[in-house]
Design an enzyme around this catalytic site. Structure first.
Site, PDB file in Angstrom:
ATOM      1  N   HIS A 138      93.431  21.870  24.896  1.00  0.00           N
ATOM      2  CA  HIS A 138      93.355  23.331  24.925  1.00  0.00           C
ATOM      3  C   HIS A 138      91.958  23.870  24.655  1.00  0.00           C
ATOM      4  O   HIS A 138      91.680  25.042  24.971  1.00  0.00           O
ATOM      5  CB  HIS A 138      94.307  23.940  23.886  1.00  0.00           C
ATOM      6  CG  HIS A 138      95.754  23.736  24.185  1.00  0.00           C
ATOM      7  ND1 HIS A 138      96.328  24.084  25.389  1.00  0.00           N
ATOM      8  CD2 HIS A 138      96.758  23.224  23.413  1.00  0.00           C
ATOM      9  CE1 HIS A 138      97.619  23.794  25.354  1.00  0.00           C
ATOM     10  NE2 HIS A 138      97.900  23.261  24.174  1.00  0.00           N
ATOM     11  N   ASP A 174     101.818  16.655  28.455  1.00  0.00           N
ATOM     12  CA  ASP A 174     102.145  17.455  27.285  1.00  0.00           C
ATOM     13  C   ASP A 174     103.091  18.591  27.693  1.00  0.00           C
ATOM     14  O   ASP A 174     103.029  19.080  28.817  1.00  0.00           O
ATOM     15  CB  ASP A 174     100.843  18.031  26.717  1.00  0.00           C
ATOM     16  CG  ASP A 174     100.955  18.535  25.299  1.00  0.00           C
ATOM     17  OD1 ASP A 174     101.580  19.590  25.103  1.00  0.00           O
ATOM     18  OD2 ASP A 174     100.396  17.897  24.388  1.00  0.00           O
ATOM     19  N   HIS A 176     102.863  21.533  26.734  1.00  0.00           N
ATOM     20  CA  HIS A 176     102.028  22.719  26.904  1.00  0.00           C
ATOM     21  C   HIS A 176     101.048  22.510  28.066  1.00  0.00           C
ATOM     22  O   HIS A 176     100.543  21.409  28.269  1.00  0.00           O
ATOM     23  CB  HIS A 176     101.227  23.011  25.631  1.00  0.00           C
ATOM     24  CG  HIS A 176     102.071  23.280  24.429  1.00  0.00           C
ATOM     25  ND1 HIS A 176     102.567  22.266  23.640  1.00  0.00           N
ATOM     26  CD2 HIS A 176     102.503  24.448  23.878  1.00  0.00           C
ATOM     27  CE1 HIS A 176     103.271  22.797  22.644  1.00  0.00           C
ATOM     28  NE2 HIS A 176     103.251  24.111  22.759  1.00  0.00           N
ATOM     29  N   ASP A 263     105.210  16.315  22.676  1.00  0.00           N
ATOM     30  CA  ASP A 263     105.890  17.472  22.109  1.00  0.00           C
ATOM     31  C   ASP A 263     107.004  18.007  22.997  1.00  0.00           C
ATOM     32  O   ASP A 263     107.661  18.989  22.640  1.00  0.00           O
ATOM     33  CB  ASP A 263     104.892  18.586  21.764  1.00  0.00           C
ATOM     34  CG  ASP A 263     103.893  18.850  22.873  1.00  0.00           C
ATOM     35  OD1 ASP A 263     104.061  18.320  23.980  1.00  0.00           O
ATOM     36  OD2 ASP A 263     102.931  19.601  22.632  1.00  0.00           O
TER      37      ASP A 263
END
Length: 398
Positions: A138, A174, A176, A263
């Site tokens: 990120h 991921d 995200h 995650d």
């Protein structure tokens, strides 16, 4: 060193990347992963070369992050600190990225670990490398975001570009969206970023939609597969099957870089996905095969997100190390007793019993046909329609 060996980055000092005891990204997840890999004797396996992290290459960091931001990170983690308003301008001192002492040096270790891994491959001495403490996808060029201070994945990709690689595929698993890596290479046609994630309609960072396919100078350099909440194993693997292999084959990379945030697991507290350890293992095996089939075996993998620190992260990333080392662990294998005792001592919770969640890895391949009645297939088709024509692929059949 033979070119079939795997370079594994591990340095206990990476646990200094610590936002505090109440933060979801607890460094214990890295310690538990390393100890589980050790108890499975992966670090002692022939062909596995475990290395500590070298001193930070400041020039490499400056090729990814702007000078003002690096200076801000250094000042924020110093005794004098950084003015609150100034810190927030750089994404620091927030709930996601609290300031901590020596923030620069701790973040730089994760970054350098992936740079070291890339250099191991560019040297020709290794075909594969793993930095499970990395995957900070990120972080932007000029600010921190989503628990990530420095973008080690971008550091590794930049290292490959500087070494003369002209076609790099980045695969982000991921839950995200891999927004930082995508943004940093948005206008670079040499890098194809592929992110399969929970839709930004429901999850941070709120980006990564099917129509986001790259900048004006690099159309079709970004692929985003935005999945509905509560996506389970079979649908997730079907979405992967429907997009990733065809794009990788069409792009014909010289190396694959992958991020294996875990995650998306059904026990993770921060996302709405419903995945198992088994689905993650199957996807990792497919990434390995894609590297073998299309990148002459060159594959650099990292960790990433993952906040179920005893039930999920250690098993997921121990599998990652094992798969990279061609030492795949049978899913039914029992968790070593010594590790289970250590994990319980550290967390006060019982460890999982085996390396499986009970999913057999089966799914319906995309080649069996598109079903417009399902939300999953409609989401996947959004990506295929926006991107596949650029590669001469048929969105419905290829």
């Amino acid at each position: 060193m033979a070119d079939s060996d795997v370079y594994v980055v591990w340095d206990e000092a990476v646990t200094g990347y610590d936002f505090g005891p109440s933060h979801p990204m607890h460094p214990l997840r890295l310690d538990l992963t390393a100890k589980l890999a050790i108890d499975f004797e992966l670090f002692d396996r022939d062909g596995v070369d475990v290395r500590s992290i070298s001193d930070l290459d400041e020039a490499a960091l400056a090729r990814v992050h702007v000078d003002d931001y690096i200076t801000a990170v250094k000042e924020a983690g110093s005794p004098a600190g950084l003015d609150h308003g100034e810190a927030e301008r750089f994404g620091l001192g927030t709930d996601d990225v609290p300031v901590f002492e020596n923030m620069h040096s701790a973040s730089a270790m994760l970054f350098q670990g992936s740079v070291d891994a890339a250099r191991a491959i560019t040297s020709g001495d290794y075909r594969r490398a793993v930095n499970f403490s990395g995957g900070m996808h990120h972080a932007m060029a000029d600010r921190a975001s989503g628990f990530c201070v420095y973008n080690d994945v971008a550091g590794a990709i930049t290292e490959f570009l500087d070494a003369g690689f002209e076609r790099i595929v980045y695969i982000d698993l991921d839950a995200h969206h891999g927004d930082g890596v995508e943004a940093l290479f948005w206008d670079d046609p040499r890098v194809l970023t592929i992110s399969i994630h929970e839709s930004g309609k429901y999850l941070f960072p709120g980006t990564g939609y099917p129509a986001d396919i790259g900048g004006l100078r690099a159309a079709a350099s970004a692929a985003n597969i935005a999945l509905p909440p509560r996506t389970g194993d079979e649908d997730w693997l079907r979405a992967f099957d429907a997009t990733v292999p065809a794009l990788v084959e069409a792009f014909s990379p010289q190396v694959i870089v992958s991020q294996h945030g875990c995650d998306g697991h059904r026990m993770d507290p921060l996302t709405h996905m419903r995945l198992s350890i088994d689905a993650m293992r199957v996807a990792t095996e497919r990434v390995r095969r894609l590297a073998e089939d299309h990148a002459e075996g060159r594959w650099l993998s990292t960790g990433g997100g993952g906040y179920a620190i005893i039930d999920v992260v250690p098993r997921a990333w121990t599998n990652l190390i094992a798969i990279a080392a061609d030492a795949d662990i049978d899913p039914g294998t029992r968790i070593p007793g010594r590790w289970a005792h250590y994990a319980q001592t550290k967390t006060g919770r019982e460890a999982p019993l085996t390396m499986t969640d009970g999913f057999d890895g089966s799914f319906t391949p995309w080649s069996h046909g598109f079903d417009p009645e399902t939300e999953l297939d409609r989401a996947v088709m959004g990506t295929r329609k926006n991107l596949f024509p650029f590669f001469g692929l048929d969105p419905y059949f290829d």
